[in-house]
Scaffold this motif. Structure first.
Motif, mmCIF file in Angstrom:
data_model
loop_
_atom_site.group_PDB
_atom_site.id
_atom_site.type_symbol
_atom_site.label_atom_id
_atom_site.label_comp_id
_atom_site.label_asym_id
_atom_site.label_seq_id
_atom_site.Cartn_x
_atom_site.Cartn_y
_atom_site.Cartn_z
ATOM 1 N N LEU A 158 -9.215 8.304 7.621
ATOM 2 C CA LEU A 158 -10.224 8.153 6.574
ATOM 3 C C LEU A 158 -9.590 7.868 5.224
ATOM 4 C CD1 LEU A 158 -13.208 8.407 5.682
ATOM 5 C CD2 LEU A 158 -12.782 10.840 5.316
ATOM 6 N N PHE A 159 -8.616 8.684 4.847
ATOM 7 C CA PHE A 159 -8.053 8.545 3.508
ATOM 8 C C PHE A 159 -7.133 7.343 3.384
ATOM 9 C CE2 PHE A 159 -9.169 13.138 3.414
ATOM 10 C CZ PHE A 159 -10.055 13.070 2.356
ATOM 11 N N VAL A 160 -6.464 6.973 4.473
ATOM 12 C CA VAL A 160 -5.695 5.725 4.431
ATOM 13 C C VAL A 160 -6.640 4.558 4.180
ATOM 14 C CG1 VAL A 160 -4.421 4.079 5.859
ATOM 15 C CG2 VAL A 160 -3.701 6.454 5.774
ATOM 16 N N GLY A 161 -7.786 4.555 4.882
ATOM 17 C CA GLY A 161 -8.768 3.494 4.678
ATOM 18 C C GLY A 161 -9.334 3.485 3.275
ATOM 19 N N ILE A 162 -9.667 4.674 2.752
ATOM 20 C CA ILE A 162 -10.251 4.763 1.408
ATOM 21 C C ILE A 162 -9.242 4.346 0.343
ATOM 22 C CG2 ILE A 162 -11.116 6.367 -0.342
ATOM 23 C CD1 ILE A 162 -12.487 7.902 1.899
ATOM 24 N N VAL A 163 -8.035 4.910 0.431
ATOM 25 C CA VAL A 163 -7.008 4.568 -0.556
ATOM 26 C C VAL A 163 -6.681 3.082 -0.488
ATOM 27 C CG1 VAL A 163 -4.604 4.943 -1.237
ATOM 28 C CG2 VAL A 163 -6.034 6.886 -0.602
ATOM 29 N N ASP A 164 -6.633 2.553 0.723
ATOM 30 C CA ASP A 164 -6.370 1.127 0.909
ATOM 31 C C ASP A 164 -7.450 0.282 0.237
ATOM 32 O OD1 ASP A 164 -4.821 -1.011 2.264
ATOM 33 O OD2 ASP A 164 -6.727 -1.348 3.261
ATOM 34 N N ARG A 165 -8.715 0.665 0.434
ATOM 35 C CA ARG A 165 -9.826 -0.096 -0.150
ATOM 36 C C ARG A 165 -9.841 0.016 -1.668
ATOM 37 N NH1 ARG A 165 -14.688 -1.843 1.993
ATOM 38 N NH2 ARG A 165 -13.395 -2.128 3.856
ATOM 39 N N VAL A 166 -9.559 1.209 -2.189
ATOM 40 C CA VAL A 166 -9.621 1.425 -3.634
ATOM 41 C C VAL A 166 -8.477 0.732 -4.361
ATOM 42 C CG1 VAL A 166 -9.438 3.193 -5.436
ATOM 43 C CG2 VAL A 166 -10.919 3.581 -3.467
ATOM 44 N N THR A 167 -7.308 0.708 -3.760
ATOM 45 C CA THR A 167 -6.126 0.206 -4.466
ATOM 46 C C THR A 167 -5.838 -1.275 -4.230
ATOM 47 O OG1 THR A 167 -4.670 0.886 -2.642
ATOM 48 C CG2 THR A 167 -5.045 2.480 -4.416
ATOM 49 N N ARG A 168 -6.522 -1.916 -3.301
ATOM 50 C CA ARG A 168 -6.195 -3.319 -3.055
ATOM 51 C C ARG A 168 -6.560 -4.169 -4.261
ATOM 52 N NH1 ARG A 168 -10.585 -5.377 1.488
ATOM 53 N NH2 ARG A 168 -12.478 -5.079 0.269
ATOM 54 N N GLN A 169 -5.756 -5.163 -4.526
ATOM 55 C CA GLN A 169 -5.928 -5.998 -5.705
ATOM 56 C C GLN A 169 -6.522 -7.363 -5.390
ATOM 57 O OE1 GLN A 169 -5.385 -4.827 -8.868
ATOM 58 N NE2 GLN A 169 -5.096 -2.886 -7.786
ATOM 59 N N ALA A 170 -6.114 -7.964 -4.276
ATOM 60 C CA ALA A 170 -6.611 -9.297 -3.929
ATOM 61 C C ALA A 170 -6.694 -9.419 -2.416
ATOM 62 C CB ALA A 170 -5.699 -10.381 -4.504
ATOM 63 N N TRP A 171 -7.683 -10.178 -1.947
ATOM 64 C CA TRP A 171 -7.848 -10.373 -0.515
ATOM 65 C C TRP A 171 -8.668 -11.630 -0.273
ATOM 66 C CZ3 TRP A 171 -10.339 -6.980 -3.601
ATOM 67 C CH2 TRP A 171 -11.732 -6.944 -3.592
ATOM 68 N N VAL A 172 -8.689 -12.084 0.970
ATOM 69 C CA VAL A 172 -9.530 -13.217 1.352
ATOM 70 C C VAL A 172 -10.457 -12.761 2.468
ATOM 71 C CG1 VAL A 172 -7.993 -15.070 0.626
ATOM 72 C CG2 VAL A 172 -7.741 -14.091 2.908
ATOM 73 N N ARG A 173 -11.671 -13.292 2.452
ATOM 74 C CA ARG A 173 -12.676 -12.977 3.469
ATOM 75 C C ARG A 173 -13.066 -14.269 4.183
ATOM 76 N NH1 ARG A 173 -17.393 -10.621 0.714
ATOM 77 N NH2 ARG A 173 -16.187 -8.698 0.813
#
Length: 445
Positions: free
Chosen positions: A198-213
């Motif tokens: 859970l927290f790896v996912g949350i921290v990952d989502r909160v701290t990411r700077q750039a991504w492509v969808r």
């Protein structure tokens, strides 16, 4: 959010499995000769199973079998090693500060035991989380994993002794055991895996700077974070953004490079080119939040944390870009392979001195893209004129040039095709007409 919760569920199941496999090894008393071996086996298996489960899932999210297998293998090894290191460090710190009898002395207040337990178990979560992050082979993910793992380990440690104290007498009475941590260990194992996921996912989502969808193509909705200084896009399983299923996409077709606080799209010399908002990139072009990148039949949206994607004006073109035609570039030296986005090859219209009319997407997911109407073409989510609009059908409408103007025909679409607010079956278009497909508005110019 769905991927975060699923990641937590996977971690919780892995933690439960580690407890179930090792609990039969536990002695009936804390001071039994085999207790140390049991504790180490429990911790190592806990780290290994949580690591392999979350490492494999993280690799699968990146989109290829290679990422999945590499993620699982690295996280399995690092998870087992990391858990044993964390166990040793946590135990040493706890006993150095609180003494070796801190958990067995009934006179020590529960608040002290909780603090000591957090100190003992948090390093295990930290090292297991770091192992999961390291499986992605990026420094950022290692830091994210360590942070999430430390949080998960601390939460599990904080609940260990209160749970044991609440049901300890019941366990001792019913089983005759002097060691009453069976339920506490089960809860810790579950919370450890669930919390790390859970927290790896949350921290990952909160701290990411750039991504492509991916907004158009196979696996629509999948996202890839741009963690590396140079993030490759292509059909190779080694690519950071793997796009499979089309032979026109090169193994390393293009890349997104980080320059300071900005990002640049670089074409790798692909025969069919790389598009940016309907324009062909010649060399490189800067990216802004909300840009659309076209790689063969795939449409990717570039996003940064600083803002939400907005409608891009038609004239927004990255530096060093020229108009890109639908399909392969005319100067391509090879014959492109058929793609799923074009159902039937259409004859190319004869050259004309009069500039053909154009379709300009004014609003909606593909805002800013421009398409010349110089040949019979289909419009839709998986058509030559690609509209990444969830309300559009895969083959929504067809348009073809004609002597009186281009003719637009609805292809029995689910939500219908509208011209100037009126639902149509087939109509001849005039300059200035507005076409509405789902939430996308297109102007004829």
């Amino acid at each position: 959010m769905g991927s975060i919760l699923f990641r937590a569920l996977i971690g919780g199941v892995a933690g439960t499995a580690a407890w179930a496999l090792t609990e039969p090894m536990a002695g009936r008393a804390f001071d039994s000769a085999d207790w140390g071996r049991y504790e180490m086996a429990f911790v190592v298996l806990l780290g290994a199973l949580i690591g392999v489960a979350l490492g494999a899932y993280g690799g699968w999210l990146r989109g290829s079998r290679r990422h999945t297998l590499v993620g699982a293998a690295i996280a399995l090894l690092f998870g087992a090693v990391g858990a044993s290191i964390g166990y040793g460090i946590g135990g040493w710190l706890t006993y150095a500060l609180y003494g070796t009898n801190v958990f067995m002395d009934p006179t020590i207040p529960v608040q002290i035991k909780v603090t000591a337990r957090i100190l003992a178990l948090t390093p295990i979560g930290l090292f297991v989380g770091a192992a999961i992050g390291a499986s992605s082979l990026t420094v950022r993910q290692l830091v994210v994993g360590a942070t999430g793992g430390a949080i998960g380990g601390a939460v599990g440690g904080a609940l260990f002794d209160p749970i044991g104290g609440a049901i300890g007498n019941l366990i001792a009475t019913s089983t005759g055991r002097t060691e009453i941590g069976i339920v506490s260990r089960a809860v810790y194992a579950v919370l450890m895996g669930l919390g790390i996921g859970l927290f790896v996912g949350i921290v990952d989502r909160v701290t990411r700077q750039a991504w492509v969808r991916l907004v158009l193509g196979r696996n629509e909705g999948k996202e890839w974070m741009l963690d590396a200084p140079q993030n490759f896009i292509g059909r190779s399983e080694r690519a950071h953004v793997p796009l499979f299923g089309d032979g026109n996409v090169m193994p390393m077709h293009a890349s997104i490079q980080r320059h300071g606080s900005g990002y640049v799209l670089v074409d790798a010399g692909s025969p069919i080119g790389t598009g940016l908002n309907g324009q062909r990139v010649m060399g490189s072009a800067p990216l802004v939040n909300g840009d659309y990148i076209q790689v063969g039949p795939f449409n990717l949206q570039f996003m940064v944390k600083a803002g939400r994607p907005g409608a891009l004006p038609p004239e927004r073109v990255g530096g060093g870009a020229t108009p890109i035609s639908v399909g392969p570039a005319p100067q391509a030296p090879i014959t492109p392979q058929p793609t799923a986005s074009v159902a039937v090859a259409q004859p190319v219209a004869q050259p004309s001195s009069v500039e053909p009319p154009k379709l300009v997407i004014e609003s909606g997911p593909g805002a800013g893209r421009v398409f010349p109407i110089d040949r019979p073409t289909e419009i839709g989510r998986e058509a030559a004129i690609a509209i990444p609009d969830p309300q559009a059908s895969r083959r929504h409408a067809a348009i073809a040039p004609g002597p009186g103007g281009p003719t637009l025909t609805d292809l029995n679409s689910t939500n219908g095709t509208y011209v100037n607010g009126t639902k149509i079956t087939s109509v001849t278009l005039r300059p200035g007409d507005t076409i509405t497909i789902g939430s996308t508005t297109i102007r004829v110019s």
